[in-house]
Design an enzyme around this catalytic site. Structure first.
Site, PDB file in Angstrom:
ATOM      1  N   PHE A  27       0.851  -1.191   0.000  1.00  0.00           N
ATOM      2  CA  PHE A  27       0.000   0.000   0.000  1.00  0.00           C
ATOM      3  C   PHE A  27       0.881   1.233   0.000  1.00  0.00           C
ATOM      4  CE2 PHE A  27      -2.438   3.454   1.842  1.00  0.00           C
ATOM      5  CZ  PHE A  27      -3.586   3.398   1.076  1.00  0.00           C
ATOM      6  N   ASP A  65       9.163   2.398   1.516  1.00  0.00           N
ATOM      7  CA  ASP A  65       8.027   3.191   2.005  1.00  0.00           C
ATOM      8  C   ASP A  65       7.883   2.881   3.495  1.00  0.00           C
ATOM      9  OD1 ASP A  65       5.555   4.090   2.832  1.00  0.00           O
ATOM     10  OD2 ASP A  65       4.482   3.467   1.024  1.00  0.00           O
ATOM     11  N   LYS A  80       2.597   9.790   8.282  1.00  0.00           N
ATOM     12  CA  LYS A  80       1.848   9.311   9.451  1.00  0.00           C
ATOM     13  C   LYS A  80       2.374   9.871  10.772  1.00  0.00           C
ATOM     14  CE  LYS A  80      -1.017   5.712   7.733  1.00  0.00           C
ATOM     15  NZ  LYS A  80      -0.617   4.945   6.560  1.00  0.00           N
TER      16      LYS A  80
HETATM   17  C1  LIG Z   1      -0.884   5.315   5.078  1.00  0.00           C
HETATM   18  C2  LIG Z   1       0.166   4.910   4.112  1.00  0.00           C
HETATM   19  C3  LIG Z   1       0.413   5.669   2.955  1.00  0.00           C
HETATM   20  C4  LIG Z   1      -0.429   6.856   2.574  1.00  0.00           C
HETATM   21  O1  LIG Z   1      -0.268   7.901   3.462  1.00  0.00           O
HETATM   22  P1  LIG Z   1      -1.257   9.168   3.371  1.00  0.00           P
HETATM   23  O2  LIG Z   1      -0.708  10.114   4.382  1.00  0.00           O
HETATM   24  O3  LIG Z   1      -2.632   8.660   3.714  1.00  0.00           O
HETATM   25  O4  LIG Z   1      -1.197   9.683   1.998  1.00  0.00           O
HETATM   26  C5  LIG Z   1       1.449   5.278   2.127  1.00  0.00           C
HETATM   27  N1  LIG Z   1       2.214   4.213   2.419  1.00  0.00           N
HETATM   28  C6  LIG Z   1       2.006   3.468   3.520  1.00  0.00           C
HETATM   29  C7  LIG Z   1       2.909   2.304   3.798  1.00  0.00           C
HETATM   30  C8  LIG Z   1       0.970   3.784   4.410  1.00  0.00           C
HETATM   31  O5  LIG Z   1       0.751   3.025   5.471  1.00  0.00           O
END
Ligand SMILES: *Cc1c(COP(=O)(O)O)cnc(C)c1O
Length: 401
Positions: free
Chosen positions: A141, A226, A255
């Site tokens: 994700f 990520d 986050k």
């Molecule tokens: C939550 C998340 C995102 C997206 O972050 P947003 O601040 O909602 O755009 C991207 N990568 C990972 C691994 C996430 O958990």
């Protein structure tokens, strides 16, 4: 206790949403009003123990004092400074992140998906001519903008959106052979969550991330981690990659980066960074002084309160409690823990567990259908951990009957 008047207020607020807010979220019928540490209160005065504060953003709990104070101080001085000027806070923040990671440079933005868009653009700008493809992973994700959605190898997020952005190819998480097969002379990078979050708290098999590092080195690819969910202390190290002894070329954060204030960042080495050259990328609010002061305060709080060690300890306790539950309850298939990132894989749909916990005033999450996911605050107390686990264990056991 709920009063008739307060419940009426809740009803009215929900009504306003029904009329005026785009219905793109499924929401619980609860209006949250205030929070403190791992506790939140709703408009009816009910109190909840929060094992999923801020969807992973409130890693330091609700309204941590150092963040509140830093923001209150800054907001009265300068609220926003565009990136045509310097601020002391943005530079210091970048330095602090660099010193706690792999010594590179930072680009600041406002969210995880934006950090990943920056990474995608950086990969393409940095790659030799003709190379543009990025290998990402099933169950991953990366966010909701179209580039990040295209990077997210989960068909349910693609429905009706096509054509997606070209240039992403997907490999099964954990399968090095598949990655090797997918690399061709157009490949520019491999992008992965070192521990998949939304995909179910999936910890990579031994040697997998090392293998990706080798492939990237051999083929001249960038390795992008990520760490939007895993970063900033969540796993008991500053960054999840530090558990595996594999250093990425590019890392994205958001986050919990600013202790609950919106903020995102991309970190990369000083050699790669200039590929994101002036005029090619920007974020108007990126690295603004409020986010920067909050980001600095978050790092300082984690150090001053020794929270990395505490997160590791909490992780061990969660593992003990959930493994004990697994021994007693056939519904629990697997327990996956890294610091305060916990996945409990069930053999049934987790929705009734989330509801059952909520009825008992414990907030948890279910992801990927069957995985109960906990992203508690790293300053949760051991007492709170046990109280919450008591409820969660009870609720999961009840599903059997
Ligand atoms: C939550 C998340 C995102 C997206 O972050 P947003 O601040 O909602 O755009 C991207 N990568 C990972 C691994 C996430 O958990």
């Amino acid at each position: 206790m709920a009063t008739a008047q307060a419940s009426k207020k809740t009803g009215q607020i929900i009504d306003t949403f029904a009329k005026f807010v785009v219905p793109n979220y499924r929401r619980y019928g609860i209006v949250l009003e205030r929070g403190e540490g791992s506790w939140v209160w709703d408009a009816d005065g009910q109190k909840y123990l929060d094992f999923f504060p801020g969807w992973g953003c409130n890693l330091l709990g609700h309204c941590p004092k150092p963040i509140v104070e830093a923001v209150q101080d800054q907001v009265a001085k300068l609220i926003h400074v565009p990136n045509t000027w310097y601020t002391e806070a943005q530079g210091l923040w970048a330095k602090m992140l660099s010193e706690r990671s792999f010594g590179g440079q930072a680009f600041f933005c406002n969210s995880g998906t934006e950090a990943n868009e920056a990474a995608i653009k950086l990969v393409r700008l940095h790659a030799p001519k003709g190379r543009y493809k990025i290998i990402t992973f099933e169950g991953g994700f990366h966010g909701r903008t179209l580039g990040a959605t295209s990077a997210t190898a989960q068909p349910k997020y693609h429905e009706g959106l096509g054509p997606l952005m070209a240039g992403f190819v997907y490999a099964p998480f954990g399968d090095l052979e598949a990655v090797s097969r997918l690399v061709d002379d157009e490949t520019a990078a491999i992008m992965i969550e070192p521990i998949q979050g939304e995909g179910g708290v999936n910890i990579p098999p031994d040697g997998f991330l090392q293998g990706l590092r080798s492939i990237a080195n051999d083929q001249g690819l960038l390795l992008v981690f990520d760490e939007v969910q895993t970063g900033c202390g969540r796993t008991g190290e500053w960054f999840a990659y530090q558990h595996f002894g594999v250093t990425p070329d590019v890392m994205t954060l958001a986050k919990s980066l600013c202790g609950g204030i919106a903020g995102g960042a991309l970190l990369t080495t000083a050699e790669i960074a200039p590929s994101l050259r002036p005029g090619m990328h920007a974020a108007t609010f990126g690295g603004n002084p409020i986010a920067a002061r909050a980001g600095i305060a978050a790092l300082e709080m984690i150090e001053q309160e020794n929270l990395l060690a505490h997160a590791k300890r909490l992780g061990e306790l969660f593992r003990e409690r959930m493994t004990a539950l697994q021994g007693e309850c056939d519904l629990v298939q697997e327990v996956r823990v890294q610091g305060v990132m916990i996945g409990v894989e069930l053999s049934i749909d987790g929705t009734p567990v989330v509801q059952g916990c909520m009825d008992r005033k414990l907030l948890v999450n279910c992801t990927h259908g069957t995985v109960i996911r906990l992203l508690p605050a790293m300053n949760l107390t051991e007492q709170e951990l046990h109280d919450g686990c008591d409820i969660l264990c009870e609720v999961i056991k009840e599903q059997t009957g």
